[in-house]
Design a protein around this motif. Structure first.
Motif, PDB file in Angstrom:
ATOM      1  N   SER A  73      28.383  46.846  40.588  1.00 60.20           N
ATOM      2  CA  SER A  73      28.748  45.956  39.488  1.00 60.20           C
ATOM      3  C   SER A  73      30.149  46.280  38.996  1.00 60.20           C
ATOM      4  N   LEU A  74      30.933  45.241  38.775  1.00 57.23           N
ATOM      5  CA  LEU A  74      32.318  45.372  38.338  1.00 57.23           C
ATOM      6  C   LEU A  74      32.491  44.702  36.986  1.00 57.23           C
ATOM      7  N   HIS A  75      33.057  45.432  36.013  1.00 56.25           N
ATOM      8  CA  HIS A  75      33.411  44.892  34.703  1.00 56.25           C
ATOM      9  C   HIS A  75      34.920  45.028  34.558  1.00 56.25           C
ATOM     10  N   ALA A  76      35.626  43.920  34.319  1.00 56.80           N
ATOM     11  CA  ALA A  76      37.088  43.977  34.295  1.00 56.80           C
ATOM     12  C   ALA A  76      37.654  43.037  33.252  1.00 56.80           C
ATOM     13  N   ALA A  77      38.634  43.551  32.488  1.00 55.83           N
ATOM     14  CA  ALA A  77      39.389  42.745  31.535  1.00 55.83           C
ATOM     15  C   ALA A  77      40.833  42.685  32.004  1.00 55.83           C
ATOM     16  N   PHE A  78      41.321  41.471  32.238  1.00 51.13           N
ATOM     17  CA  PHE A  78      42.710  41.252  32.639  1.00 51.13           C
ATOM     18  C   PHE A  78      43.455  40.684  31.440  1.00 51.13           C
ATOM     19  N   TYR A  79      44.315  41.480  30.843  1.00 54.73           N
ATOM     20  CA  TYR A  79      45.074  41.043  29.684  1.00 54.73           C
ATOM     21  C   TYR A  79      46.271  40.199  30.075  1.00 54.73           C
ATOM     22  N   GLN A  80      46.562  40.180  31.358  1.00 59.90           N
ATOM     23  CA  GLN A  80      47.633  39.355  31.902  1.00 59.90           C
ATOM     24  C   GLN A  80      47.355  39.155  33.388  1.00 59.90           C
ATOM     25  N   ALA A  81      48.086  38.271  34.018  1.00 63.17           N
ATOM     26  CA  ALA A  81      47.948  38.084  35.463  1.00 63.17           C
ATOM     27  C   ALA A  81      48.192  39.418  36.162  1.00 63.17           C
ATOM     28  N   SER A  82      47.243  39.863  36.997  1.00 61.88           N
ATOM     29  CA  SER A  82      47.332  41.203  37.566  1.00 61.88           C
ATOM     30  C   SER A  82      46.530  41.292  38.857  1.00 61.88           C
ATOM     31  N   ASP A  83      46.788  42.400  39.579  1.00 67.18           N
ATOM     32  CA  ASP A  83      46.006  42.769  40.752  1.00 67.18           C
ATOM     33  C   ASP A  83      45.156  43.990  40.415  1.00 67.18           C
ATOM     34  N   LEU A  84      43.996  44.070  41.046  1.00 69.37           N
ATOM     35  CA  LEU A  84      43.116  45.225  40.879  1.00 69.37           C
ATOM     36  C   LEU A  84      42.647  45.672  42.251  1.00 69.37           C
ATOM     37  N   ASP A  85      42.933  46.923  42.581  1.00 70.23           N
ATOM     38  CA  ASP A  85      42.505  47.468  43.868  1.00 70.23           C
ATOM     39  C   ASP A  85      41.083  47.995  43.749  1.00 70.23           C
ATOM     40  N   ILE A  86      40.196  47.484  44.610  1.00 70.55           N
ATOM     41  CA  ILE A  86      38.796  47.901  44.614  1.00 70.55           C
ATOM     42  C   ILE A  86      38.476  48.401  46.012  1.00 70.55           C
ATOM     43  N   ALA A  87      38.543  49.690  46.186  1.00 73.15           N
ATOM     44  CA  ALA A  87      38.246  50.317  47.480  1.00 73.15           C
ATOM     45  C   ALA A  87      39.040  49.674  48.611  1.00 73.15           C
ATOM     46  N   GLY A  88      40.327  49.426  48.345  1.00 72.81           N
ATOM     47  CA  GLY A  88      41.196  48.866  49.371  1.00 72.81           C
ATOM     48  C   GLY A  88      41.217  47.363  49.437  1.00 72.81           C
ATOM     49  N   SER A  89      40.346  46.704  48.670  1.00 68.67           N
ATOM     50  CA  SER A  89      40.326  45.239  48.611  1.00 68.67           C
ATOM     51  C   SER A  89      40.955  44.807  47.292  1.00 68.67           C
ATOM     52  N   VAL A  90      41.949  43.916  47.333  1.00 70.97           N
ATOM     53  CA  VAL A  90      42.689  43.524  46.137  1.00 70.97           C
ATOM     54  C   VAL A  90      42.069  42.286  45.517  1.00 70.97           C
ATOM     55  N   LEU A  91      41.739  42.406  44.246  1.00 69.37           N
ATOM     56  CA  LEU A  91      41.272  41.264  43.454  1.00 69.37           C
ATOM     57  C   LEU A  91      42.431  40.833  42.571  1.00 69.37           C
ATOM     58  N   ARG A  92      42.764  39.540  42.607  1.00 63.08           N
ATOM     59  CA  ARG A  92      43.937  39.046  41.886  1.00 63.08           C
ATOM     60  C   ARG A  92      43.530  37.881  40.975  1.00 63.08           C
ATOM     61  N   VAL A  93      44.038  37.892  39.725  1.00 62.30           N
ATOM     62  CA  VAL A  93      43.887  36.748  38.816  1.00 62.30           C
ATOM     63  C   VAL A  93      45.277  36.353  38.340  1.00 62.30           C
ATOM     64  N   ASP A  94      45.476  35.051  38.066  1.00 63.97           N
ATOM     65  CA  ASP A  94      46.807  34.580  37.670  1.00 63.97           C
ATOM     66  C   ASP A  94      46.902  34.245  36.188  1.00 63.97           C
ATOM     67  N   ALA A  95      45.886  34.643  35.405  1.00 61.96           N
ATOM     68  CA  ALA A  95      45.898  34.388  33.971  1.00 61.96           C
ATOM     69  C   ALA A  95      44.957  35.370  33.288  1.00 61.96           C
ATOM     70  N   PRO A  96      45.153  35.632  31.996  1.00 62.84           N
ATOM     71  CA  PRO A  96      44.250  36.538  31.275  1.00 62.84           C
ATOM     72  C   PRO A  96      42.811  36.028  31.313  1.00 62.84           C
ATOM     73  N   CYS A  97      41.856  36.946  31.514  1.00 62.92           N
ATOM     74  CA  CYS A  97      40.449  36.564  31.573  1.00 62.92           C
ATOM     75  C   CYS A  97      39.579  37.810  31.588  1.00 62.92           C
ATOM     76  N   LEU A  98      38.285  37.604  31.434  1.00 65.22           N
ATOM     77  CA  LEU A  98      37.289  38.631  31.673  1.00 65.22           C
ATOM     78  C   LEU A  98      36.545  38.278  32.948  1.00 65.22           C
ATOM     79  N   LEU A  99      36.161  39.299  33.726  1.00 61.91           N
ATOM     80  CA  LEU A  99      35.517  39.062  35.023  1.00 61.91           C
ATOM     81  C   LEU A  99      34.394  40.074  35.213  1.00 61.91           C
ATOM     82  N   LEU A 100      33.254  39.585  35.641  1.00 61.42           N
ATOM     83  CA  LEU A 100      32.102  40.439  35.964  1.00 61.42           C
ATOM     84  C   LEU A 100      31.545  40.031  37.313  1.00 61.42           C
TER      85      LEU A 100
END
Length: 499
Positions: A430-457
């Motif tokens: 399970s992944l809990h993530a808050a993106f306060y701005q457009a950002s990348d998140l590395d998850i065990a070598g796999s990049v999760l990218r959002v282009d706007a602020p949001c919450l993601l589960l």
């Protein structure tokens, strides 16, 4: 007017009175019932067990009196009040006990934290709306037995209130945003709650009696969950505040800033609180400060002392603490009343675990100055000499002997904790993530990218998104070779995305 019409056999007045009463049963964005089934009074303040309790009690009694008559409450109105009972009030207490965020200034009254017992209204409502009798009876039984009648996670975006119920404990978190108001102090009440309540305070109930009657003993600027420094009495109300869950787990965030009223001193931090299984994980990232007079305080706990307090400090073996007030250095974990407090890195913690006496009059001038409360209390406050990113966890169902092993091998991983992104992943994926701005998140070598602020589960099967700013923006999520453009709800609610 209704009763007078009955006594005087004035049918025209009766019908007018009934119409006016039933017209008050409605959902809106002003005062009263909110679209997420929370309840406002005195502006955007959650008051479900203060003014809301009176509202539910009055309407349940009137509807019961007029059931089966030509003036009975319309079914559409019955459905609204049923939802307020089952989707609102039922979630916001543990048994008959509630937390400050549900009653606002009423917290300073002696009965303020035992205001959730609406069993009489529920019993009447079972006869008004018999199709809901089973669910209402379960709620009423939970009140009597001191346990929640529901389990899981729920966030109320209209009221910035988050609830997490498990069979052995309940957690309640009240945050503040640009859309909700600070606690009020009128009629001589809540003298010390301002300006601290509703600013990230978090309370955990097990039997429900942990808080009741202890209000005169609280240090109001050290309440659990608060992040403060001396003199910072102004809470800045910001946009990026919200929560997201899948019903079983979830998290809440608050963009937090405190200011000094007379000079350019401030403290700010991004706060994320995750709820998963028996774990409550707090993260503080992007912390900045200027012009502080002393340390930064992070409230860990203020509750009724039950048994001994164990502490693990430095390389020493865990030890029970004497009944005293002290500051411990290099604390790795604390344990009290079957609850563990696990710090990500050894830190200084101010501890008090002893019997104390406090008067009611300083918090409620309507109570005689001679009336006082004496009780044993456990208080723990994390102290920082300088701003830093950190995390800590509360484990409400863990024996003391398991804490050292958990400290070495946590069933969660902090992926990122800074001003742009806060994210953690639990052992089940399970992944809990808050993106306060457009950002990348590395998850065990796999990049999760959002282009706007949001919450993601991500719960391993389904992706959930929400917009904590309530602006209704669109966001593109790219992950594992797929990309999805999503219009987020403007009300801050979570949106499940097909896997």
């Amino acid at each position: 007017a209704l009763m007078h019409a009955c006594f005087t056999d004035n049918q025209e007045q009766l019908e007018e009175a009934v119409a006016l009463i039933w017209d008050e049963v409605k959902v809106g964005t002003g005062e009263g019932i909110q679209p997420d089934w929370s309840y406002y009074q005195h502006g955007a303040r959650l008051q479900i067990y203060h003014y809301g309790r009176g509202y539910m009690e009055n309407l349940a009694e009137l509807a019961w009196l007029m059931r089966g008559s030509p003036w009975a409450m319309p079914e559409s109105k019955q459905d609204i009040l049923t939802n307020l009972f089952l989707e609102g009030a039922q979630w916001m207490s543990r048994g008959a006990y509630n937390v400050p965020g549900t009653v606002d200034r009423m917290v300073s009254r002696k009965e303020g934290l035992q205001a959730a017992n609406i069993a009489t209204s529920l019993r009447l409502w079972e006869e008004v709306a018999p199709e809901y009798a089973e669910a209402l009876a379960a709620y009423r039984n939970g009140l009597r037995e001191g346990r929640p009648s529901v389990t899981g996670f729920r966030h109320y975006p209209r009221s910035d209130f988050t609830v997490y119920h498990q069979p052995g404990f309940s957690v309640f978190l009240k945050t503040i945003s640009s859309r909700t108001l600070l606690t009020e102090s009128i009629n001589n009440e809540n003298q010390l709650g301002v300006p601290y309540l509703n600013c990230g305070d978090r309370f955990i109930l097990r039997d429900g009696n942990e808080l009741h009657g202890l209000q005169p003993l609280w240090q109001w600027d050290r309440l659990p969950g608060l992040v403060l420094a001396d003199g910072l009495r102004q809470q800045e109300r910001r946009d990026f505040v919200g929560g997201l869950g899948d019903g079983a787990q979830g998290f809440a965030v608050m963009d937090h800033r405190r200011n000094h009223p007379d000079r350019e001193a401030f403290l700010q931090a991004r706060q994320l609180t995750a709820f998963h299984g028996d774990y409550v994980v707090h993260m503080l990232g992007g912390m900045e400060a200027q012009g502080l007079d002393g340390p930064i305080y992070i409230g860990l706990e203020q509750t009724r002392l039950t048994g001994s307090v164990l502490a693990q400090t430095g390389d020493d073996a865990p030890r029970p603490l004497p009944e005293a007030e002290d500051i411990l250095d290099a604390v790795s974990w604390l344990h009290h009343n079957e609850m563990g407090y696990l710090l990500d890195s050894p830190s200084a913690v101010a501890i008090s675990n002893q019997e104390e006496t406090g008067a009611w009059h300083p918090i409620n001038h309507g109570i005689d100055a001679a009336e006082a409360t004496t009780a044993p209390i456990f208080r723990a406050t994390l102290q920082l000499d300088a701003p830093t990113a950190l995390s800590y966890a509360i484990l409400p169902n863990v024996p003391a002997e398991a804490l050292s092993a958990l400290a070495e091998d946590k069933p969660w991983e902090i992926l990122r904790n800074d001003r742009a992104v806060q994210a953690l992943r639990f052992a089940d994926g399970s992944l809990h993530a808050a993106f306060y701005q457009a950002s990348d998140l590395d998850i065990a070598g796999s990049v999760l990218r959002v282009d706007a602020p949001c919450l993601l589960l991500w719960n391993g099967e389904r992706l959930y998104l929400s917009d904590p700013t309530h602006s209704g923006q669109a966001v593109t999520v790219s992950w594992q070779g797929e990309s999805r453009r999503v219009e987020l709800p403007e009300d801050g609610s979570g949106l499940p995305i097909t896997s």
